[in-house]
Design a protein around this motif. Structure first.
Motif, PDB file in Angstrom:
ATOM      1  N   THR A 126      35.800  38.739  34.102  1.00 47.54           N
ATOM      2  CA  THR A 126      37.008  39.205  33.423  1.00 47.54           C
ATOM      3  C   THR A 126      36.947  38.739  31.969  1.00 47.54           C
ATOM      4  OG1 THR A 126      38.134  37.225  34.221  1.00 47.54           O
ATOM      5  CG2 THR A 126      38.408  39.239  35.504  1.00 47.54           C
ATOM      6  N   ALA A 127      37.765  39.335  31.121  1.00 50.11           N
ATOM      7  CA  ALA A 127      37.680  39.044  29.693  1.00 50.11           C
ATOM      8  C   ALA A 127      37.925  37.581  29.380  1.00 50.11           C
ATOM      9  CB  ALA A 127      38.661  39.924  28.930  1.00 50.11           C
ATOM     10  N   ALA A 128      38.881  36.975  30.067  1.00 54.03           N
ATOM     11  CA  ALA A 128      39.229  35.589  29.754  1.00 54.03           C
ATOM     12  C   ALA A 128      39.038  34.653  30.924  1.00 54.03           C
ATOM     13  CB  ALA A 128      40.683  35.523  29.281  1.00 54.03           C
ATOM     14  N   GLY A 129      38.618  35.199  32.077  1.00 54.89           N
ATOM     15  CA  GLY A 129      38.545  34.387  33.280  1.00 54.89           C
ATOM     16  C   GLY A 129      37.441  33.351  33.241  1.00 54.89           C
ATOM     17  N   PRO A 130      37.750  32.118  33.655  1.00 50.49           N
ATOM     18  CA  PRO A 130      36.729  31.069  33.674  1.00 50.49           C
ATOM     19  C   PRO A 130      35.835  31.190  34.911  1.00 50.49           C
ATOM     20  CG  PRO A 130      38.793  30.218  34.535  1.00 50.49           C
ATOM     21  CD  PRO A 130      39.074  31.630  34.104  1.00 50.49           C
ATOM     22  N   LYS A 136      26.820  35.519  28.331  1.00 48.39           N
ATOM     23  CA  LYS A 136      28.109  36.010  28.808  1.00 48.39           C
ATOM     24  C   LYS A 136      28.399  37.406  28.267  1.00 48.39           C
ATOM     25  CE  LYS A 136      32.969  34.694  29.361  1.00 48.39           C
ATOM     26  NZ  LYS A 136      34.003  33.660  29.065  1.00 48.39           N
TER      27      LYS A 136
END
Length: 466
Positions: free
Chosen positions: A24-28, A367
């Motif tokens: 996901t765009a911001a998911g860790p 990433k």
């Protein structure tokens, strides 16, 4: 028999103690998670500590492993009897090739979304067979290739010689149930503009080659509705001579106009290798999984090896791409990973991993590369609500790896299992299916001789300074 794998598989799976890369765009990164898959969807992602759900579903030990969305190749040409006959100037008896064999290398390499940029009715049939569950394979998006008169890829392209024809072809593409229009190099400015305008009005995606090579009219061609360039090399061909000095201008233009890019950088290096010697292909182990019709064309009628006078220009394009792609990435120009598989030396499935590694060698962060091969393609294709990231509710098209691809994208090759619509194909099973495919292909030349298959000409390279 086609390599479709066992029909009976569990409708649910539990992957325990795995590291999840949601993409996901911001998911860790999510460590020590349990992922529940049911009825082809991701039902739950939960911390493994204290997890007691999922009843008696089969369990996979994910310790030391990494779970991520399956990969996408956003520039391919799907093989079938029809396209191979057109490419090779001969006759391919119906049924000599089958979709399950042709799509297996994608599945075995974890590539479960492809974008076919030379779509035809035969390609639509392949897509439908896969989506219905009849055949194991990747999701296929379809773009129709449209060129001017004369077309460079004559048998593969629909010809639009006038703006009126161009607008009519847009209607035909939509009526035919295809997903996009691919522009090609010999289109005139007026016809190109008419098609882009009509497609924009009809909400049809347009991508492809940039016409008018060498004329440097890129700014005029990047019109509203033209959304994505099919190759990094297209920018190299816009100026009369390949010029790295033009890269900042192209970067600014793509950013300002919202034009995306399909990478295909490994293709150009493979072209240079073949120009120097076709033997560069013969030693590659993945050639065992190329059907003999295609292999024969690549090795005995290789048009790159037959045009050694173009070696200098081809190497200049490789050098150009090595600067353009990092510049686009740094500027935030959206990119997706593609290979141009079926052009000589680009083996379906395997070529996607080559491309990931080529992008890493150019300095792109792991990433970003992985996002451009998972989430970003789903966004472009309009299927992000269904797949492209690893989230609850999404389709369970997943890749279980033995090593962390964020540390090294080459680890995408270290596949422990591929999960297709929730069905798990372990590495050992995939290897067995691929070995059976190699044996079938090894036996095919005798079958071809019995059927009297004769081929002429050669597959003119799609991506070169023709």
């Amino acid at each position: 028999m086609a390599a479709e794998g066992p029909a009976a598989r569990s409708d649910s799976e539990v992957i325990e103690h795995v590291t999840v890369l949601p993409m996901t765009a911001a998911g860790p990164v999510l460590r020590d998670r349990t992922v529940v898959v049911r009825d082809g969807r991701i039902e739950k992602i939960a911390p493994s500590a204290g997890f007691h759900g999922a009843g008696g579903a089969p369990r996979i030990d994910g310790r030391g492993k990494y779970l991520m969305p399956a990969l996408a190749d956003m520039h391919v040409h799907m093989e079938n009897d029809d396209i191979l006959a057109k490419m090779m100037g001969g006759h391919v008896p119906p049924g000599l090739l089958n979709t399950a064999d042709l799509t297996l290398p994608y599945v075995a390499n974890g590539v479960l979304q492809v974008f076919n940029l030379s779509a035809s009715p035969a390609g639509k049939a392949q897509r439908d067979d896969i989506e219905s569950g009849k055949v194991l394979g990747p999701h296929i998006a379809l773009a129709v290739m449209v060129d001017g008169d004369p077309p460079i890829q004559g048998p593969l392209a629909t010809v639009a010689a006038t703006p009126v024809e161009g607008r009519r072809i847009v209607d035909q593409i939509l009526d035919g149930g295809y997903d996009a229009l691919k522009t090609y190099s010999n289109l005139t400015f007026d016809t190109f503009s008419a098609m882009v305008d009509e497609a924009r009005a009809r909400h049809l995606k347009v991508l492809g080659h940039i016409p008018l090579r060498g004329k440097d009219r890129t700014a005029e061609l990047f019109q509203p509705g033209y959304g994505m360039v099919a190759h990094a090399e297209e920018f190299a061909y816009q100026t009369p001579q390949v010029s790295v000095d033009a890269i900042p201008r192209f970067t600014d233009l793509a950013k300002a106009r919202g034009v995306w890019l399909i990478t295909t950088v490994s293709l150009n290096q493979r072209i240079v290798d073949q120009t120097e010697s076709v033997d560069a292909l013969k030693g590659r182990p993945e050639m065992r999984y190329v059907n003999p019709l295609t292999y024969q064309t690549w090795t005995t009628r290789n048009s790159y090896a037959a045009s050694k006078d173009k070696l200098g220009r081809r190497q200049a394009v490789v050098n150009f791409n090595a600067k353009l792609v990092p510049a686009f990435q740094a500027a935030g120009v959206p990119m997706v990973v593609g290979t141009d598989s079926l052009v000589s030396g680009m083996v379906p499935g395997f070529a996607l991993h080559d491309e990931l590694e080529a992008l890493a060698k150019l300095g792109l962060p792991s990433k970003a590369i992985l996002a451009d091969a998972t989430r970003v393609p789903a966004q472009y294709l309009g299927v992000a609500s269904d797949r492209g990231t690893l989230e609850a509710g999404k389709r369970a098209d997943l890749l279980l790896l033995d090593a962390d691809p964020l540390k090294d994208v080459a680890n995408t090759r270290r596949i422990a299992a591929v999960i297709v619509g929730g069905k798990v194909y372990p590495r050992a099973e995939l290897d067995g299916m691929m070995e059976a495919l190699a044996l079938r292909y090894a036996a095919m030349p005798k079958q071809m001789a019995t059927l009297g298959v004769k081929l002429g000409g050669h597959f003119a390279p799609e991506d070169d300074d023709n």
